[in-house]
Motif scaffolding. Structure first.
Motif, PDB file in Angstrom:
ATOM      1  N   ARG A  11       0.837  -1.203   0.000  1.00 41.37           N
ATOM      2  CA  ARG A  11       0.000   0.000   0.000  1.00 41.37           C
ATOM      3  C   ARG A  11       0.875   1.257   0.000  1.00 41.37           C
ATOM      4  N   ASP A  12       1.954   1.234   0.771  1.00 40.29           N
ATOM      5  CA  ASP A  12       2.879   2.362   0.826  1.00 40.29           C
ATOM      6  C   ASP A  12       3.517   2.622  -0.542  1.00 40.29           C
ATOM      7  N   LEU A  13       3.793   1.551  -1.275  1.00 36.52           N
ATOM      8  CA  LEU A  13       4.419   1.675  -2.597  1.00 36.52           C
ATOM      9  C   LEU A  13       3.414   1.951  -3.706  1.00 36.52           C
ATOM     10  N   GLY A  14       2.133   1.720  -3.418  1.00 35.78           N
ATOM     11  CA  GLY A  14       1.110   1.908  -4.435  1.00 35.78           C
ATOM     12  C   GLY A  14       0.987   0.732  -5.385  1.00 35.78           C
ATOM     13  N   VAL A  15       1.334  -0.463  -4.898  1.00 34.29           N
ATOM     14  CA  VAL A  15       1.191  -1.679  -5.706  1.00 34.29           C
ATOM     15  C   VAL A  15       0.332  -2.681  -4.945  1.00 34.29           C
ATOM     16  N   ASN A  16      -0.085  -3.719  -5.622  1.00 31.60           N
ATOM     17  CA  ASN A  16      -0.861  -4.781  -5.007  1.00 31.60           C
ATOM     18  C   ASN A  16       0.064  -5.671  -4.168  1.00 31.60           C
ATOM     19  N   ALA A  17      -0.451  -6.216  -3.085  1.00 31.57           N
ATOM     20  CA  ALA A  17       0.343  -7.108  -2.228  1.00 31.57           C
ATOM     21  C   ALA A  17       0.868  -8.305  -3.019  1.00 31.57           C
ATOM     22  N   THR A  18       0.063  -8.811  -3.937  1.00 25.61           N
ATOM     23  CA  THR A  18       0.498  -9.941  -4.759  1.00 25.61           C
ATOM     24  C   THR A  18       1.707  -9.566  -5.608  1.00 25.61           C
ATOM     25  N   THR A  19       1.731  -8.347  -6.083  1.00 23.72           N
ATOM     26  CA  THR A  19       2.873  -7.872  -6.880  1.00 23.72           C
ATOM     27  C   THR A  19       4.143  -7.874  -6.039  1.00 23.72           C
ATOM     28  N   LEU A  20       4.053  -7.367  -4.829  1.00 30.40           N
ATOM     29  CA  LEU A  20       5.222  -7.337  -3.952  1.00 30.40           C
ATOM     30  C   LEU A  20       5.676  -8.751  -3.616  1.00 30.40           C
ATOM     31  N   GLN A  21       4.745  -9.652  -3.368  1.00 26.72           N
ATOM     32  CA  GLN A  21       5.103 -11.053  -3.102  1.00 26.72           C
ATOM     33  C   GLN A  21       5.782 -11.673  -4.320  1.00 26.72           C
ATOM     34  N   ARG A  22       5.287 -11.360  -5.509  1.00 32.46           N
ATOM     35  CA  ARG A  22       5.875 -11.892  -6.742  1.00 32.46           C
ATOM     36  C   ARG A  22       7.292 -11.358  -6.931  1.00 32.46           C
ATOM     37  N   TRP A  23       7.498 -10.061  -6.642  1.00 30.08           N
ATOM     38  CA  TRP A  23       8.852  -9.494  -6.736  1.00 30.08           C
ATOM     39  C   TRP A  23       9.805 -10.189  -5.780  1.00 30.08           C
ATOM     40  N   ALA A  24       9.325 -10.473  -4.569  1.00 26.88           N
ATOM     41  CA  ALA A  24      10.169 -11.148  -3.573  1.00 26.88           C
ATOM     42  C   ALA A  24      10.500 -12.561  -4.031  1.00 26.88           C
ATOM     43  N   LYS A  25       9.501 -13.261  -4.546  1.00 27.21           N
ATOM     44  CA  LYS A  25       9.727 -14.639  -5.006  1.00 27.21           C
ATOM     45  C   LYS A  25      10.718 -14.681  -6.166  1.00 27.21           C
ATOM     46  N   ALA A  26      10.683 -13.653  -7.014  1.00 30.24           N
ATOM     47  CA  ALA A  26      11.599 -13.577  -8.155  1.00 30.24           C
ATOM     48  C   ALA A  26      12.992 -13.097  -7.754  1.00 30.24           C
TER      49      ALA A  26
END
Length: 60
Positions: A11-26
């Motif tokens: 939310r702080d970054l203005g992206v979806n939580a799933t997007t942040l999780q996907r970035w972390a997984k990658a």
């Protein structure tokens, strides 16, 4: 250092939580902590720095 859950960080970054999780997984970003239950915790300043560094690398 105050750590926040993925939803708050996203939310702080203005992206979806799933997007942040996907970035972390990658491996594009690394959480400050992974709980024993597998939940990601983020240091917002560090996360922003990781994203800034990643953008600078893309321009090279």
């Amino acid at each position: 250092m105050a750590l926040v859950p993925t939803g708050v960080a996203a939310r702080d970054l203005g992206v979806n939580a799933t997007t942040l999780q996907r970035w972390a997984k990658a491996g594009l970003v690394k959480p400050a902590l992974v709980t024993p239950g597998g939940h990601l915790r983020w240091d917002l300043d560090n996360l922003r720095a990781q994203l800034r560094d990643a953008r600078l690398s893309d321009d090279d």
